[in-house]
Design a protein around this motif. Structure first.
Motif, PDB file in Angstrom:
ATOM      1  N   ILE A   1     -63.083  38.564  32.644  1.00 43.66           N
ATOM      2  CA  ILE A   1     -63.605  38.779  31.293  1.00 43.66           C
ATOM      3  C   ILE A   1     -63.216  40.179  30.827  1.00 43.66           C
ATOM      4  CG2 ILE A   1     -65.661  39.007  29.870  1.00 43.66           C
ATOM      5  CD1 ILE A   1     -67.008  36.907  31.441  1.00 43.66           C
TER       6      ILE A   1
ATOM      7  N   GLN B   1     -64.610  27.423  34.860  1.00 41.17           N
ATOM      8  CA  GLN B   1     -64.545  27.328  36.318  1.00 41.17           C
ATOM      9  C   GLN B   1     -64.682  25.890  36.791  1.00 41.17           C
ATOM     10  OE1 GLN B   1     -66.982  30.498  38.256  1.00 41.17           O
ATOM     11  NE2 GLN B   1     -66.947  31.408  36.219  1.00 41.17           N
TER      12      GLN B   1
ATOM     13  N   LYS C   1     -69.587  34.412  29.360  1.00 49.44           N
ATOM     14  CA  LYS C   1     -70.023  33.904  30.659  1.00 49.44           C
ATOM     15  C   LYS C   1     -70.311  32.409  30.591  1.00 49.44           C
ATOM     16  CE  LYS C   1     -71.780  37.945  33.080  1.00 49.44           C
ATOM     17  NZ  LYS C   1     -72.926  38.548  33.796  1.00 49.44           N
TER      18      LYS C   1
ATOM     19  N   SER D   1     -67.028  30.813  30.538  1.00 47.79           N
ATOM     20  CA  SER D   1     -66.419  30.964  31.854  1.00 47.79           C
ATOM     21  C   SER D   1     -66.972  29.941  32.841  1.00 47.79           C
ATOM     22  CB  SER D   1     -66.654  32.375  32.382  1.00 47.79           C
ATOM     23  OG  SER D   1     -66.209  32.506  33.709  1.00 47.79           O
TER      24      SER D   1
ATOM     25  N   VAL E   1     -61.052  33.886  37.238  1.00 54.54           N
ATOM     26  CA  VAL E   1     -61.424  34.060  35.832  1.00 54.54           C
ATOM     27  C   VAL E   1     -61.888  35.500  35.621  1.00 54.54           C
ATOM     28  CG1 VAL E   1     -62.906  33.295  33.939  1.00 54.54           C
ATOM     29  CG2 VAL E   1     -62.116  31.644  35.648  1.00 54.54           C
TER      30      VAL E   1
ATOM     31  N   ASN F   1     -65.488  36.905  36.670  1.00 54.01           N
ATOM     32  CA  ASN F   1     -66.651  36.121  36.301  1.00 54.01           C
ATOM     33  C   ASN F   1     -66.590  34.777  37.014  1.00 54.01           C
ATOM     34  OD1 ASN F   1     -68.101  34.300  33.725  1.00 54.01           O
ATOM     35  ND2 ASN F   1     -69.128  35.970  34.751  1.00 54.01           N
ATOM     36  N   ASP F   2     -66.851  34.818  38.307  1.00 58.51           N
ATOM     37  CA  ASP F   2     -66.923  33.604  39.100  1.00 58.51           C
ATOM     38  C   ASP F   2     -67.960  33.850  40.183  1.00 58.51           C
ATOM     39  OD1 ASP F   2     -65.653  35.320  40.876  1.00 58.51           O
ATOM     40  OD2 ASP F   2     -63.683  34.401  40.624  1.00 58.51           O
TER      41      ASP F   2
ATOM     42  N   LEU G   1     -61.187  34.980  27.471  1.00 57.17           N
ATOM     43  CA  LEU G   1     -61.140  34.850  28.923  1.00 57.17           C
ATOM     44  C   LEU G   1     -59.701  34.969  29.407  1.00 57.17           C
ATOM     45  CD1 LEU G   1     -63.561  31.811  29.396  1.00 57.17           C
ATOM     46  CD2 LEU G   1     -64.097  34.242  29.667  1.00 57.17           C
TER      47      LEU G   1
END
Length: 393
Positions: free
Chosen positions: A146, A131, A124, A127, A144, A326-327, A153
């Motif tokens: 995970i 981003q 994270k 990530s 993105v 994961n955004d 990623l």
């Protein structure tokens, strides 16, 4: 991103329409007119079998997940449902409390512990930095993901030929910068998808009309700890001030609390219930929603959007969970494993669910968008966390 959502909204139709009834039925249809059936009767034998087979796996995963939440452990990476067992991915040594939870979970199903190269916390963090790169250079990708195994990623990027040729170099540079493996997959960005005559009390799975035009589907009837009642649906289906009605133009409510990035919204209304339509647009079949549950990679689910119901006569099932994004949107990605269309325009906001042991349904989330055989939805746990709501029973 959401400026065009009103045109594309599909499944989010306000939960108020969820009690989809016959097209010519009056708005004050009696509760007895609706036909409550077992979820296995509407999702089909294959989907019902898969859900039943996964029930002990979900129960075991819930035990592990609860222990993880209590401990906030650094080494946790992910939980996945496999064919006949649960996989717990963990970086480093498993703490004593987690070993105890795994032992308890093994009383419900087989569990294997798999060494993960990276923890969820590490991924994270990477990530978040990735981003930032995507915002600065959108050509790198649009989403993105995970992987549950902690392998690195995944960036979803548009499948243009020039971008595809540059992807390996870009991924290599990002991996060196972020310190974790980065893989690019060529996928277009999913499009948001926006029954027919529900009646009071409002239910899930029904057509929602915004300012007189049908555009979405209701998700679930929910309430909070003050006793206030709402329809849970997709945020992109409307905005503050819009007037929501059912198929017969009976007033339901106007948008209330919403989370735009998460694409979920509550419509305050007078009364809701735990009924969910699962049949075609012109029948009263449906199931009772017994509660909500967490979502796991590998889990098989169904969705009951209003438009899909009109075209197929029932729900769309065999939706296998693949990724958690994961955004800022924090959506869940699933794929219709037979290659069928998972969502259609007007399905947005509609219910995503699994089967309960007693023949009812377990709420898992609300539909947001799709592309090809893949769809994205917001899990119910996020709605519960954002709004403090649960299934109204």
């Amino acid at each position: 991103m959401r400026r065009k959502k009103a045109l594309l909204a599909t499944g989010a139709a306000v939960f108020s329409m969820a009690l989809l009834g016959t097209a010519g039925q009056g708005a004050n249809a009696d509760e007895a007119d609706r036909k409550t059936v077992a979820v296995a009767e509407v999702v089909g034998k294959d989907a019902a079998r898969k859900m039943a087979e996964q029930r002990p796996l979900v129960a075991a995963a819930d035990v592990i997940s609860a222990a993880r939440d209590r401990g906030r452990y650094e080494g946790f990476t992910g939980i996945a449902l496999e064919r006949d067992r649960v996989a717990l991915y963990w970086k480093g040594a498993l703490p004593a409390k987690m070993r105890e939870a795994v032992a308890e979970a093994r009383g419900k199903a087989r569990v294997r512990i798999v060494a993960a190269p990276h923890s969820l916390k590490e991924l994270k963090s990477a990530s978040a930095r990735l981003q930032e790169r995507l915002r600065a250079n959108p050509s790198l990708g649009h989403t993105v993901k995970i992987p549950t195994d902690g392998s690195g990623l995944v960036i979803a990027a548009d499948p243009g030929r020039r971008a595809a040729a540059a992807a390996p170099r870009a991924a290599a540079a990002l991996e060196e910068d972020l310190g974790v493996p980065v893989r690019t997959v060529r996928e277009g960005k999913m499009k948001e998808r926006s029954r027919n005559n529900d009646s009071y009390p409002w239910s899930g799975g029904a057509l929602l009309k915004k300012n007189g035009v049908g555009n979405c589907t209701s998700g679930f009837g929910v309430r909070n700890n003050t006793g206030a009642q709402f329809i849970l649906t997709a945020e992109h289906c409307g905005k503050a001030g819009d007037r929501y009605t059912n198929g017969a133009d009976q007033y339901i409510g106007t948008p209330g609390p919403a989370n735009d990035p998460h694409d979920i919204m509550l419509i305050p209304t007078s009364d809701v219930d735990n009924f969910m339509y699962t049949g075609g647009p012109d029948d009263e079949r449906g199931v009772r929603v017994e509660g909500w549950g967490q979502v796991y990679t590998g889990e098989y689910l169904c969705q009951s959007g209003a438009t899909s119901a009109a075209e197929t006569g029932g729900p769309v099932c065999n939706l296998k969970v693949l990724y958690f994004y994961n955004d800022s949107e924090d959506l869940v990605e699933a794929e219709q494993m037979d290659g069928r269309t998972p969502l259609r325009g007007g399905d947005s906001g509609g219910p995503v669910y699994s089967g309960a042991a007693n023949g009812g349904a377990i709420a898992k989330g609300t539909s947001t968008r799709s592309l090809g055989s893949k769809m994205a939805f917001q899990d119910f746990e996020t709605a519960s966390r954002d709004f403090g709501v649960w299934i109204d029973k």
